[in-house]
Enzyme design. Sequence first.
Site, PDB file in Angstrom:
ATOM      1  N   HIS A 110       2.505   5.507   4.892  1.00  0.00           N
ATOM      2  CA  HIS A 110       2.075   4.522   5.912  1.00  0.00           C
ATOM      3  C   HIS A 110       1.958   5.147   7.305  1.00  0.00           C
ATOM      4  O   HIS A 110       1.433   4.503   8.216  1.00  0.00           O
ATOM      5  CB  HIS A 110       3.051   3.346   5.982  1.00  0.00           C
ATOM      6  CG  HIS A 110       3.079   2.499   4.742  1.00  0.00           C
ATOM      7  ND1 HIS A 110       1.951   1.943   4.194  1.00  0.00           N
ATOM      8  CD2 HIS A 110       4.116   2.137   3.928  1.00  0.00           C
ATOM      9  CE1 HIS A 110       2.270   1.271   3.099  1.00  0.00           C
ATOM     10  NE2 HIS A 110       3.578   1.373   2.910  1.00  0.00           N
ATOM     11  N   ASP A 147       1.447   3.987  -5.362  1.00  0.00           N
ATOM     12  CA  ASP A 147       2.441   3.090  -4.774  1.00  0.00           C
ATOM     13  C   ASP A 147       1.865   1.662  -4.738  1.00  0.00           C
ATOM     14  O   ASP A 147       0.652   1.487  -4.651  1.00  0.00           O
ATOM     15  CB  ASP A 147       2.740   3.573  -3.344  1.00  0.00           C
ATOM     16  CG  ASP A 147       3.921   2.881  -2.698  1.00  0.00           C
ATOM     17  OD1 ASP A 147       5.016   3.456  -2.698  1.00  0.00           O
ATOM     18  OD2 ASP A 147       3.751   1.747  -2.177  1.00  0.00           O
TER      19      ASP A 147
HETATM   20 ZN   LIG Z   1       5.433   1.092  -1.324  1.00  0.00          ZN
END
Ligand SMILES: [Zn+2]
Length: 294
Positions: A110, A147
């Site tokens: 992220h 993910d």
């Molecule tokens: Zn994650």
Amino acid sequence: MGAGHPEQPDRLRAIERSLEHERFQSLARVQAPAAARDVLLRVHPESYVRRIESAQPREGLTALDPDTLMCPHTLEAAMHAVGGAVAAVDEVMSGAADTAFVAVRPPGHHAGPSTPMGFCFFNNIAAAARHALAAHGAERVAIVDFDVHHGNGTQDIFWSDAQVLFCSTHQAPYYPGTGATSETGEHDTIVNAPLWAGSTGDDFLEALKTRILPRVRNFAPDLLLISAGFDAHRDDPLGGLRFTERDYSEATKRLMDVADRSAGGRIVSLLEGGYDLDALGRSAAAHVLALMGA
Ligand SMILES: [Zn+2]
């Protein structure tokens, strides 16, 4: 990141415990070294690295966003997470290892060039990709991110980079809100395959087979990197997908087949999310066992 936070030290303990089994006896285990600063600067501007360094508290916690907190040891851990990723690339690109799994935290996918977010400070997999290109003469690197969350930071970093193919399966709509199929990058090197909440491993394997593996095959990377988050497991408290450890094993084998074609089988896989400790241990074990060719 504080008591009760899902991104906790026990995650790595759960993985270590599951890799103690005798099936993993032949694994070479290496401590992740701290990253050199120039490795970070291939991904993040110096001003951002300084901002993270100066944000670290001497005691207690500092929140960079509501989910992403620093304690007095965060920077050290983050530097070793990047360093482990880069060291694994060295091992695999030099031929010392065929494949590698990098069990580190904090995760990285992220983190954008100048944005800490979603438990991430530095983008470990982006540093690994840039290191393969800059230090090992790789011409093309592919990243596959499974993910449950979209790897928005990785996508941002490589949006205009024709040398890196970024492919992701993830739950959508869901945090962080990006990852639509229409997001394809400046050179058509971004491939997003969003999955509805409740999707199973069969849906995941189908998306891999029809949307992602053909693109990786065409791209013919010199190295395949995996952002291996295990929070799409059906037992995960954060995600809403329903994968099992068997699905991770199967996906890994299919990714290995693709890596065999152009990359000499070279794969470096990095831990991202995964917050149910038992499911995380079992999933990482299934993934590593597949990477070992077992
Ligand atoms: Zn994650």
